[in-house]
Write a protein that holds these residues in place. Structure first.
Motif, PDB file in Angstrom:
ATOM      1  N   GLU A   1       0.691  -1.250   0.067  1.00 21.91           N
ATOM      2  CA  GLU A   1      -0.012  -0.008  -0.110  1.00 21.91           C
ATOM      3  C   GLU A   1       0.793   1.262   0.112  1.00 21.91           C
ATOM      4  N   ILE A   2       0.829   2.199  -1.009  1.00 23.25           N
ATOM      5  CA  ILE A   2       1.498   3.312  -1.180  1.00 23.25           C
ATOM      6  C   ILE A   2       1.125   4.418  -0.287  1.00 23.25           C
ATOM      7  N   THR A   3       1.900   4.825   0.717  1.00 26.11           N
ATOM      8  CA  THR A   3       1.847   5.883   1.521  1.00 26.11           C
ATOM      9  C   THR A   3       2.000   7.254   0.913  1.00 26.11           C
ATOM     10  N   ASP A   4       3.160   7.226   0.051  1.00 28.00           N
ATOM     11  CA  ASP A   4       3.356   8.602  -0.656  1.00 28.00           C
ATOM     12  C   ASP A   4       4.455   8.491  -1.846  1.00 28.00           C
ATOM     13  N   VAL A   5       4.247   9.234  -2.629  1.00 27.98           N
ATOM     14  CA  VAL A   5       5.153   9.033  -3.843  1.00 27.98           C
ATOM     15  C   VAL A   5       5.952  10.189  -4.417  1.00 27.98           C
ATOM     16  N   SER A   6       7.020  10.512  -5.071  1.00 26.88           N
ATOM     17  CA  SER A   6       7.571  11.595  -5.688  1.00 26.88           C
ATOM     18  C   SER A   6       8.220  11.154  -6.646  1.00 26.88           C
ATOM     19  N   LYS A   7       8.938  12.155  -7.533  1.00 30.42           N
ATOM     20  CA  LYS A   7       9.533  11.879  -8.842  1.00 30.42           C
ATOM     21  C   LYS A   7      10.724  10.731  -8.440  1.00 30.42           C
ATOM     22  N   THR A   8      11.255  10.928  -7.385  1.00 34.63           N
ATOM     23  CA  THR A   8      12.592  10.027  -7.003  1.00 34.63           C
ATOM     24  C   THR A   8      12.316   8.875  -6.242  1.00 34.63           C
ATOM     25  N   GLY A   9      11.097   8.681  -5.455  1.00 39.92           N
ATOM     26  CA  GLY A   9      10.969   7.548  -4.811  1.00 39.92           C
ATOM     27  C   GLY A   9       9.454   7.186  -4.260  1.00 39.92           C
ATOM     28  N   VAL A  10       9.449   6.112  -3.386  1.00 41.41           N
ATOM     29  CA  VAL A  10       7.967   6.037  -3.079  1.00 41.41           C
ATOM     30  C   VAL A  10       8.104   5.449  -1.390  1.00 41.41           C
ATOM     31  N   GLY A  11       7.047   5.751  -0.674  1.00 41.40           N
ATOM     32  CA  GLY A  11       6.933   5.297   0.819  1.00 41.40           C
ATOM     33  C   GLY A  11       5.699   4.301   0.473  1.00 41.40           C
ATOM     34  N   PHE A  12       5.856   3.069   1.340  1.00 40.90           N
ATOM     35  CA  PHE A  12       4.852   2.120   1.253  1.00 40.90           C
ATOM     36  C   PHE A  12       4.757   1.297   2.517  1.00 40.90           C
ATOM     37  N   LEU A  13       3.745   0.626   2.745  1.00 32.75           N
ATOM     38  CA  LEU A  13       3.414  -0.509   3.937  1.00 32.75           C
ATOM     39  C   LEU A  13       3.367  -1.626   3.090  1.00 32.75           C
ATOM     40  N   CYS A  14       4.010  -2.870   3.813  1.00 35.94           N
ATOM     41  CA  CYS A  14       3.872  -4.114   3.449  1.00 35.94           C
ATOM     42  C   CYS A  14       4.166  -5.076   4.481  1.00 35.94           C
TER      43      CYS A  14
ATOM     44  N   ILE B   1      -0.615   4.114 -11.465  1.00 33.02           N
ATOM     45  CA  ILE B   1      -0.914   5.491 -11.027  1.00 33.02           C
ATOM     46  C   ILE B   1      -2.329   6.023 -11.172  1.00 33.02           C
ATOM     47  N   TRP B   2      -2.451   7.264 -10.956  1.00 34.83           N
ATOM     48  CA  TRP B   2      -3.794   7.579 -10.715  1.00 34.83           C
ATOM     49  C   TRP B   2      -4.537   7.750 -12.084  1.00 34.83           C
ATOM     50  N   THR B   3      -4.032   7.737 -13.259  1.00 35.77           N
ATOM     51  CA  THR B   3      -4.584   7.642 -14.745  1.00 35.77           C
ATOM     52  C   THR B   3      -4.763   6.243 -14.974  1.00 35.77           C
ATOM     53  N   LYS B   4      -4.519   5.071 -14.154  1.00 29.45           N
ATOM     54  CA  LYS B   4      -4.542   3.881 -14.109  1.00 29.45           C
ATOM     55  C   LYS B   4      -3.656   3.304 -15.000  1.00 29.45           C
ATOM     56  N   GLU B   5      -2.628   4.150 -15.798  1.00 27.94           N
ATOM     57  CA  GLU B   5      -1.262   3.576 -16.349  1.00 27.94           C
ATOM     58  C   GLU B   5      -0.472   2.852 -15.179  1.00 27.94           C
ATOM     59  N   VAL B   6       0.338   1.859 -15.720  1.00 31.05           N
ATOM     60  CA  VAL B   6       1.025   1.064 -14.951  1.00 31.05           C
ATOM     61  C   VAL B   6       2.420   1.304 -15.409  1.00 31.05           C
TER      62      VAL B   6
ATOM     63  N   ALA C   1       8.865   9.617 -14.819  1.00 33.85           N
ATOM     64  CA  ALA C   1       9.146  10.444 -13.796  1.00 33.85           C
ATOM     65  C   ALA C   1       8.360  11.921 -14.102  1.00 33.85           C
ATOM     66  N   SER C   2       8.201  12.228 -15.339  1.00 36.52           N
ATOM     67  CA  SER C   2       7.528  13.589 -15.566  1.00 36.52           C
ATOM     68  C   SER C   2       5.903  13.349 -15.280  1.00 36.52           C
ATOM     69  N   ARG C   3       5.583  12.062 -15.527  1.00 33.26           N
ATOM     70  CA  ARG C   3       3.973  11.505 -15.120  1.00 33.26           C
ATOM     71  C   ARG C   3       3.801  11.914 -13.799  1.00 33.26           C
ATOM     72  N   ILE C   4       4.688  11.477 -13.013  1.00 35.44           N
ATOM     73  CA  ILE C   4       4.651  11.635 -11.376  1.00 35.44           C
ATOM     74  C   ILE C   4       4.791  13.264 -11.021  1.00 35.44           C
ATOM     75  N   GLU C   5       5.718  13.825 -11.664  1.00 34.09           N
ATOM     76  CA  GLU C   5       5.795  15.361 -11.564  1.00 34.09           C
ATOM     77  C   GLU C   5       4.793  16.072 -11.903  1.00 34.09           C
ATOM     78  N   THR C   6       4.211  15.745 -13.341  1.00 32.15           N
ATOM     79  CA  THR C   6       2.883  16.592 -13.517  1.00 32.15           C
ATOM     80  C   THR C   6       2.015  16.243 -12.414  1.00 32.15           C
TER      81      THR C   6
END
Length: 117
Positions: free
Chosen positions: A37-50, A66-71, A103-108
């Protein structure tokens, strides 16, 4: 606690599927898939629970929805692990070899979030 991130983190409700890239002691590849379960994400990394024990410094193949349903297919290096609640672990990971387009998708998404707040 001092903020060490260079890029703003954002919350994203999504799931990440991880495949371990290491080998077993008998030379067999381990392909265990783990939902996190992702808790936060940025252009450079991700925080998650597992609930699985992942190793700091290990690299895992991942598929981030991601939010656009793209993988986004990427690799994560675990840089931090903390004990959480209910048998869960809190992980921090950096993206390894993520394409500039992904990375640009996340930054957008970050830019849109800033505009809305």
């Amino acid at each position: 606690m001092e903020e060490r991130r260079r890029n703003r983190r954002m919350e994203l409700s999504a799931k990440l599927l991880i495949k371990r890239m290491d080998k077993s002691e008998f030379g067999e590849e381990i392909n265990e898939e783990v939902n996190i379960e992702i808790t936060d994400v940025s252009k450079t990394g991700v925080g998650f629970l597992c609930d699985a024990g992942l190793e700091v410094g290990a690299v895992y193949e991942s598929f981030l929805t991601i939010w656009t349903k793209e993988v986004l297919h990427c690799f994560l290096e675990i840089v931090r692990v903390d004990p959480g609640e209910n048998g869960m672990y809190i992980y921090g990971a950096i993206f390894i070899g993520m394409t500039e387009i992904d990375a640009s998708r996340i930054e957008t998404y970050s830019t849109i979030e800033d505009m809305e707040t």
